[in-house]
Design an enzyme around this catalytic site. Structure first.
Site, mmCIF file in Angstrom:
data_model
loop_
_atom_site.group_PDB
_atom_site.id
_atom_site.type_symbol
_atom_site.label_atom_id
_atom_site.label_comp_id
_atom_site.label_asym_id
_atom_site.label_seq_id
_atom_site.Cartn_x
_atom_site.Cartn_y
_atom_site.Cartn_z
ATOM 1 N N HIS A 101 1.030 -0.993 0.000
ATOM 2 C CA HIS A 101 0.006 0.031 0.219
ATOM 3 C C HIS A 101 0.858 1.416 0.008
ATOM 4 O O HIS A 101 0.696 2.254 -0.819
ATOM 5 C CB HIS A 101 -0.837 -0.044 1.339
ATOM 6 C CG HIS A 101 -2.062 -1.279 1.118
ATOM 7 N ND1 HIS A 101 -2.109 -1.964 2.310
ATOM 8 C CD2 HIS A 101 -3.046 -1.617 0.369
ATOM 9 C CE1 HIS A 101 -3.170 -2.662 2.135
ATOM 10 N NE2 HIS A 101 -3.527 -2.661 0.950
ATOM 11 N N LYS A 105 -15.727 -8.319 2.585
ATOM 12 C CA LYS A 105 -14.901 -8.752 3.886
ATOM 13 C C LYS A 105 -15.762 -8.665 4.910
ATOM 14 O O LYS A 105 -15.962 -7.526 5.358
ATOM 15 C CB LYS A 105 -13.433 -7.791 3.858
ATOM 16 C CG LYS A 105 -12.802 -7.961 2.608
ATOM 17 C CD LYS A 105 -11.453 -7.309 2.722
ATOM 18 C CE LYS A 105 -10.582 -7.563 1.677
ATOM 19 N NZ LYS A 105 -9.365 -6.446 1.458
ATOM 20 N N ARG A 110 -2.136 -6.086 -8.698
ATOM 21 C CA ARG A 110 -1.055 -7.268 -8.674
ATOM 22 C C ARG A 110 -1.507 -8.297 -9.971
ATOM 23 O O ARG A 110 -2.670 -8.432 -10.272
ATOM 24 C CB ARG A 110 -1.142 -8.146 -7.375
ATOM 25 C CG ARG A 110 -0.963 -7.274 -6.138
ATOM 26 C CD ARG A 110 -1.403 -7.903 -5.003
ATOM 27 N NE ARG A 110 -2.566 -7.918 -4.826
ATOM 28 C CZ ARG A 110 -3.396 -8.087 -3.687
ATOM 29 N NH1 ARG A 110 -2.923 -8.690 -2.897
ATOM 30 N NH2 ARG A 110 -4.837 -8.199 -3.843
ATOM 31 N N SER A 153 -3.163 -7.855 2.710
ATOM 32 C CA SER A 153 -3.426 -7.617 4.122
ATOM 33 C C SER A 153 -3.795 -9.023 4.682
ATOM 34 O O SER A 153 -3.339 -9.457 5.878
ATOM 35 C CB SER A 153 -4.424 -6.513 4.454
ATOM 36 O OG SER A 153 -4.011 -5.277 4.002
HETATM 37 O O1 PNS Z 1 -8.561 -3.048 -0.020
HETATM 38 P P1 PNS Z 1 -9.720 -3.457 -0.576
HETATM 39 O O2 PNS Z 1 -10.702 -4.379 0.426
HETATM 40 O O3 PNS Z 1 -9.644 -4.333 -1.802
HETATM 41 O O4 PNS Z 1 -10.805 -2.247 -0.946
HETATM 42 C C1 PNS Z 1 -12.006 -2.412 -1.743
HETATM 43 C C2 PNS Z 1 -12.895 -1.090 -1.557
HETATM 44 C C3 PNS Z 1 -12.921 -0.615 -0.114
HETATM 45 C C4 PNS Z 1 -11.976 -0.114 -2.323
HETATM 46 C C5 PNS Z 1 -14.017 -1.203 -2.220
HETATM 47 O O5 PNS Z 1 -14.834 -2.473 -1.414
HETATM 48 C C6 PNS Z 1 -15.019 -0.143 -2.173
HETATM 49 O O6 PNS Z 1 -14.887 0.919 -3.076
HETATM 50 N N1 PNS Z 1 -15.890 0.246 -1.090
HETATM 51 C C7 PNS Z 1 -16.663 1.378 -1.187
HETATM 52 C C8 PNS Z 1 -18.128 0.850 -1.447
HETATM 53 C C9 PNS Z 1 -18.272 1.163 -2.736
HETATM 54 O O7 PNS Z 1 -18.473 2.027 -3.385
HETATM 55 N N2 PNS Z 1 -18.720 -0.105 -3.521
HETATM 56 C C10 PNS Z 1 -18.815 -0.240 -4.928
HETATM 57 C C11 PNS Z 1 -17.665 -0.600 -5.700
HETATM 58 S S1 PNS Z 1 -17.978 -0.869 -7.216
#
Ligand code: PNS
Length: 165
Positions: free
Chosen positions: A17, A41, A91, A129
């Site tokens: 990150h 998650k 990745r 993570s």
């Molecule tokens: O580190 P991660 O868990 O891969 O991050 C994923 C994250 C938090 C960026 C994604 O789940 C997200 O954008 N969450 C916010 C809610 C949202 O906008 N969801 C729709 C995405 S299309």
């Protein structure tokens, strides 16, 4: 003023990150690192407030980085902040399909929002993570995976030194 948003769960932040943050900060005027909810998650190790604190610690030396948390849609958050760019780390193999889908959905939800992908550093391709939590929970060495400023804190939560057979 070019504002970019780097969203993630950051549970906990890793050197992968931090690498993306350092490189993305060079590409914009302000980079907002935002700790968000990933509905896929189901549980988290650190509460959002602690993840924000850790992100602040590891980015303290980068003047154009701000750290925030939010529990709204990323597309709406970007609009609120006047950001036209989302930065994501990519990745090899593992991330592409999901990230491609999210980038398209986010642009559908906010037509002004584009996603820029930075390829993860070679030595971080395998890092996540989740892997840090798994290795750490079983007493493995995570010192190369977690920024030094937060290593002891992460080890403490993962219960280092408290395991015995
Ligand atoms: O580190 P991660 O868990 O891969 O991050 C994923 C994250 C938090 C960026 C994604 O789940 C997200 O954008 N969450 C916010 C809610 C949202 O906008 N969801 C729709 C995405 S299309």
């Amino acid at each position: 003023m070019r504002i970019a948003v780097y969203p993630g769960s950051f549970d906990p932040p890793t050197v992968g990150h931090l690498d993306i943050i350092q490189r993305a900060a060079k590409l914009c005027d302000t980079l907002i690192v935002v700790c968000m909810v990933n509905p896929r998650k189901k549980s988290s190790l650190f509460p959002p407030g602690e993840r924000v604190e850790m992100l602040r610690l590891i980015t303290a030396g980068i003047p154009n980085v701000e750290v925030d948390s939010a529990d709204i849609l990323l597309a709406d958050y970007a609009k609120l902040k006047g950001a036209a760019v989302v930065v994501k780390g990519l990745r090899a193999m593992s991330d592409f399909e999901m990230e491609f889908q999210m980038a398209l959905l986010n642009r559908k939800l906010n037509a002004e929002l584009d996603t820029v992908f930075l390829t993860a550093a070679e030595n971080c391709q395998y890092l996540s993570s989740g892997a840090v939590k798994e290795i750490g929970a079983l007493g493995g060495n995570i010192s190369e995976f977690v920024p030094g400023e937060i290593l002891e804190r992460v080890k403490g939560v993962l219960g280092y030194g408290q395991r015995g057979c």
